[in-house]
Design a protein around this motif. Structure first.
Motif: not given
Length: 237
Positions: A97-103, A200-212, A231-236
């Motif tokens: 369900h996590i959207p693929l990156p857009r550039t 720091s643990e929350a940032r690590t978990r967010a990175d693994s889940l792709g949560v901005p 990425e969210l800021v860049a793509t909207g």
């Protein structure tokens, strides 16, 4: 009420009374992993995706969902992974369900900040920021999280945490799981806004889940703090 079980730390021998956290299923029923009374926890030394998540079945509707593997923090400093009965580990990889990156960048006017004086202002700023990103028709959700507030828009679920404590991993996981259960045919992304930042643990978990992740201060301009947020800021939307 989720039944409690005694859990003994294998490092220091201290016994804890533990109740696994429950999470909402898509049907609305709470799902809590079943922990046996004779469960022997394992100290967490290295975290991997497969060990951090389990697949468990909802007793109300039979749906199998992905839930965080129950963990217990002992006062000796050990983090214990609690064995769960009738659950399987989630295969490595990110959920579909996590959207693929857009550039491709999407031009937009500058964001106009609003001074944050209280928790209500923080929610207002987050809603305005989501609209600036392209998530229109923002609204407060009827189901409130344990802490903070949530904002919903088409394709987006965001949480705003005005508390003076850094956001913890479980807050990130709970938001991600809620977005997962609310996703139907249309994927639902999620984002977190915090006034006190993140552990720091929350940032690590967010990175693994792709949560901005975004931080906010009294100036009223959210700031991205991880790759998913940039990425969210860049793509909207």
């Amino acid at each position: 009420m989720v039944p409690t079980v005694p859990i003994r730390c294998p490092k220091c021998g201290r016994e804890h009374v533990y109740a696994p956290p429950s999470y909402p299923c898509a049907c609305g029923a709470p799902v809590a992993p079943a922990v046996g009374r004779d469960a022997t926890p394992e100290p967490v030394t290295d975290r991997t995706w497969a060990e951090s998540w389990i697949t468990a079945r909802c007793a109300a509707c039979g749906h199998e969902g992905h839930w965080p593997h129950p963990e217990l923090d002992c006062s000796c400093g050990a983090v214990l992974r609690v064995p769960v009965a009738g659950a399987t580990r989630v295969p490595p990889g990110h959920p579909a369900h996590i959207p693929l990156p857009r550039t491709a960048p999407r031009p937009r006017p500058a964001f106009h900040p609003v001074t944050i004086r209280d928790a209500r202002d923080a929610v207002t700023v987050a809603a305005l920021y989501l609209r600036w990103l392209g998530y229109l028709n923002t609204r407060s959700t009827t189901r409130r999280p344990p802490s903070g507030s949530r904002i919903a828009a088409r394709g987006m679920l965001a949480q705003v945490e005005p508390a003076p404590r850094p956001t913890a991993p479980r807050d990130i996981e709970c938001l991600w799981l809620t977005a997962l259960t609310e996703a139907g045919d249309t994927p639902v992304a999620c984002a977190f806004f915090s006034l006190a930042g993140y552990t720091s643990e929350a940032r690590t978990r967010a990175d693994s889940l792709g949560v901005p992740l975004f931080t906010m201060d009294t100036t009223g301009t959210p700031q991205p703090v991880n790759g998913a947020a940039y990425e969210l800021v860049a793509t909207g939307a």
